[in-house]
Motif scaffolding. Sequence first.
Motif, mmCIF file in Angstrom:
data_model
loop_
_atom_site.group_PDB
_atom_site.id
_atom_site.type_symbol
_atom_site.label_atom_id
_atom_site.label_comp_id
_atom_site.label_asym_id
_atom_site.label_seq_id
_atom_site.Cartn_x
_atom_site.Cartn_y
_atom_site.Cartn_z
ATOM 1 N N VAL A 64 -13.433 24.709 -23.717
ATOM 2 C CA VAL A 64 -14.408 23.305 -24.042
ATOM 3 C C VAL A 64 -15.347 23.546 -22.934
ATOM 4 O O VAL A 64 -15.653 24.472 -22.240
ATOM 5 C CB VAL A 64 -13.290 22.265 -23.499
ATOM 6 N N SER A 65 -16.307 22.594 -23.100
ATOM 7 C CA SER A 65 -17.370 22.744 -22.168
ATOM 8 C C SER A 65 -17.032 22.214 -20.669
ATOM 9 O O SER A 65 -16.100 21.263 -20.479
ATOM 10 C CB SER A 65 -18.330 21.357 -22.312
ATOM 11 N N LEU A 66 -17.650 22.696 -19.744
ATOM 12 C CA LEU A 66 -17.127 22.259 -18.323
ATOM 13 C C LEU A 66 -17.838 20.719 -17.945
ATOM 14 O O LEU A 66 -18.935 20.597 -18.186
ATOM 15 C CB LEU A 66 -17.883 23.195 -17.313
ATOM 16 N N PRO A 67 -16.805 19.781 -17.741
ATOM 17 C CA PRO A 67 -17.353 18.543 -17.332
ATOM 18 C C PRO A 67 -18.197 18.462 -16.093
ATOM 19 O O PRO A 67 -17.985 19.261 -15.204
ATOM 20 C CB PRO A 67 -16.058 17.637 -17.447
ATOM 21 N N PRO A 68 -18.920 17.282 -16.031
ATOM 22 C CA PRO A 68 -19.610 16.970 -14.753
ATOM 23 C C PRO A 68 -18.823 17.003 -13.560
ATOM 24 O O PRO A 68 -19.314 17.506 -12.502
ATOM 25 C CB PRO A 68 -20.358 15.987 -15.012
ATOM 26 N N ASP A 69 -17.668 16.478 -13.864
ATOM 27 C CA ASP A 69 -16.751 16.525 -12.567
ATOM 28 C C ASP A 69 -15.972 17.672 -12.113
ATOM 29 O O ASP A 69 -14.968 17.580 -11.281
ATOM 30 C CB ASP A 69 -15.905 15.213 -12.721
ATOM 31 N N GLY A 70 -16.164 18.645 -12.997
ATOM 32 C CA GLY A 70 -15.868 20.012 -12.377
ATOM 33 C C GLY A 70 -14.492 20.541 -12.984
ATOM 34 O O GLY A 70 -13.750 20.024 -13.734
ATOM 35 N N LEU A 71 -14.268 21.842 -12.699
ATOM 36 C CA LEU A 71 -13.038 22.571 -13.120
ATOM 37 C C LEU A 71 -11.682 21.579 -12.914
ATOM 38 O O LEU A 71 -10.788 21.821 -13.522
ATOM 39 C CB LEU A 71 -13.051 23.973 -12.975
ATOM 40 N N ALA A 74 -10.859 18.760 -11.809
ATOM 41 C CA ALA A 74 -10.691 17.404 -12.593
ATOM 42 C C ALA A 74 -10.206 17.615 -14.045
ATOM 43 O O ALA A 74 -9.388 17.051 -14.564
ATOM 44 C CB ALA A 74 -11.889 16.594 -12.788
ATOM 45 N N LEU A 75 -10.988 18.869 -14.605
ATOM 46 C CA LEU A 75 -10.398 19.243 -16.055
ATOM 47 C C LEU A 75 -9.034 19.468 -16.179
ATOM 48 O O LEU A 75 -8.158 19.142 -17.050
ATOM 49 C CB LEU A 75 -11.492 20.235 -16.662
ATOM 50 N N HIS A 76 -8.659 20.487 -15.319
ATOM 51 C CA HIS A 76 -7.545 21.016 -15.054
ATOM 52 C C HIS A 76 -6.432 20.076 -14.884
ATOM 53 O O HIS A 76 -5.392 19.926 -15.739
ATOM 54 C CB HIS A 76 -7.516 22.011 -13.865
ATOM 55 N N GLU A 77 -6.399 19.030 -14.002
ATOM 56 C CA GLU A 77 -5.735 17.709 -13.891
ATOM 57 C C GLU A 77 -5.373 17.128 -15.480
ATOM 58 O O GLU A 77 -4.501 16.525 -15.611
ATOM 59 C CB GLU A 77 -6.369 17.024 -12.735
ATOM 60 N N GLN A 78 -6.613 16.727 -15.885
ATOM 61 C CA GLN A 78 -6.657 16.068 -17.182
ATOM 62 C C GLN A 78 -5.740 16.828 -18.293
ATOM 63 O O GLN A 78 -4.907 16.239 -19.006
ATOM 64 C CB GLN A 78 -8.150 15.825 -17.576
ATOM 65 N N ILE A 79 -5.776 18.314 -18.447
ATOM 66 C CA ILE A 79 -5.177 19.016 -19.252
ATOM 67 C C ILE A 79 -3.696 18.923 -18.636
ATOM 68 O O ILE A 79 -2.764 18.832 -19.702
ATOM 69 C CB ILE A 79 -5.486 20.399 -19.116
ATOM 70 N N LEU A 80 -3.137 19.110 -17.584
ATOM 71 C CA LEU A 80 -1.900 18.917 -17.193
ATOM 72 C C LEU A 80 -1.109 17.544 -17.347
ATOM 73 O O LEU A 80 -0.136 17.533 -17.927
ATOM 74 C CB LEU A 80 -1.817 18.921 -15.502
ATOM 75 N N GLU A 81 -2.143 16.525 -17.368
ATOM 76 C CA GLU A 81 -1.311 15.220 -17.730
ATOM 77 C C GLU A 81 -1.157 15.015 -19.264
ATOM 78 O O GLU A 81 -0.385 14.406 -19.702
ATOM 79 C CB GLU A 81 -2.773 14.077 -17.375
ATOM 80 N N ARG A 82 -2.283 15.597 -20.008
ATOM 81 C CA ARG A 82 -2.081 15.604 -21.584
ATOM 82 C C ARG A 82 -0.652 16.256 -21.814
ATOM 83 O O ARG A 82 0.003 15.916 -22.891
ATOM 84 C CB ARG A 82 -3.209 16.510 -22.102
ATOM 85 N N VAL A 83 -0.560 17.539 -21.284
ATOM 86 C CA VAL A 83 0.692 18.241 -21.472
ATOM 87 C C VAL A 83 1.934 17.556 -21.106
ATOM 88 O O VAL A 83 2.972 17.638 -21.718
ATOM 89 C CB VAL A 83 0.577 19.695 -20.876
ATOM 90 N N GLY A 134 2.859 15.448 -23.566
ATOM 91 C CA GLY A 134 3.224 15.866 -24.936
ATOM 92 C C GLY A 134 2.578 15.409 -26.116
ATOM 93 O O GLY A 134 1.276 15.334 -26.028
ATOM 94 N N GLY A 135 3.403 15.364 -27.061
ATOM 95 C CA GLY A 135 2.946 15.136 -28.411
ATOM 96 C C GLY A 135 1.919 16.008 -29.011
ATOM 97 O O GLY A 135 0.905 15.578 -29.799
ATOM 98 N N GLY A 136 2.051 17.213 -28.812
ATOM 99 C CA GLY A 136 1.206 18.441 -29.355
ATOM 100 C C GLY A 136 -0.310 18.390 -28.912
ATOM 101 O O GLY A 136 -1.222 18.360 -29.099
ATOM 102 N N ALA A 137 -0.272 18.336 -27.330
ATOM 103 C CA ALA A 137 -1.366 18.124 -26.799
ATOM 104 C C ALA A 137 -2.294 19.188 -26.684
ATOM 105 O O ALA A 137 -1.857 20.500 -26.987
ATOM 106 C CB ALA A 137 -1.063 18.339 -24.950
ATOM 107 N N GLU A 138 -3.501 18.844 -26.826
ATOM 108 C CA GLU A 138 -4.623 19.631 -27.114
ATOM 109 C C GLU A 138 -5.691 19.831 -26.094
ATOM 110 O O GLU A 138 -5.692 18.814 -25.262
ATOM 111 C CB GLU A 138 -5.245 19.346 -28.562
ATOM 112 N N ALA A 139 -6.624 20.435 -26.206
ATOM 113 C CA ALA A 139 -7.773 20.293 -24.964
ATOM 114 C C ALA A 139 -8.500 19.304 -25.248
ATOM 115 O O ALA A 139 -8.703 18.999 -26.318
ATOM 116 C CB ALA A 139 -8.532 21.569 -25.019
ATOM 117 N N PRO A 140 -9.037 18.644 -24.019
ATOM 118 C CA PRO A 140 -9.798 17.423 -24.271
ATOM 119 C C PRO A 140 -11.204 17.752 -25.111
ATOM 120 O O PRO A 140 -11.556 18.792 -24.984
ATOM 121 C CB PRO A 140 -10.215 16.910 -22.980
ATOM 122 N N ARG A 141 -11.570 16.926 -26.064
ATOM 123 C CA ARG A 141 -12.876 17.246 -26.685
ATOM 124 C C ARG A 141 -14.130 16.584 -26.156
ATOM 125 O O ARG A 141 -14.142 15.785 -25.487
ATOM 126 C CB ARG A 141 -12.965 16.983 -28.376
#
Length: 94
Positions: free
Chosen positions: A66-73, A75-84, A87-94
């Motif tokens: 995915v693209s690196l968001p303006p708020d940085g790596l 913040a993206l990592h935390e967003q991914i952890l929250e998605r996982v 559950g629900g077949g979590a995928e990377a944020p688009r």
Amino acid sequence: MNAHPSQPEQLVSEVKAGPGGAMTDEVGVITGDLTIATRLLPDGRVGIAVQYTEADEWYTLTGSPVSLPPDGLAALHEQILERVRRGGGAEAPR
């Protein structure tokens, strides 16, 4: 030259997947205790890998890289952890 010298290159965290787990390109949904690695790639995008904690095999989280968001790596990592965690077949944020 790294455009974000203060950015970590990789963040790794353990997480318990919620019901329905995380979706991978290679093996479909994986569940249970997982390790997530969020890594800055040479092209500036971010690769997201997931494995069963303590396992050898790593899988690509569906939707990665995915693209690196303006708020940085971090913040993206935390967003991914929250998605996982959700559950629900979590995928990377688009």
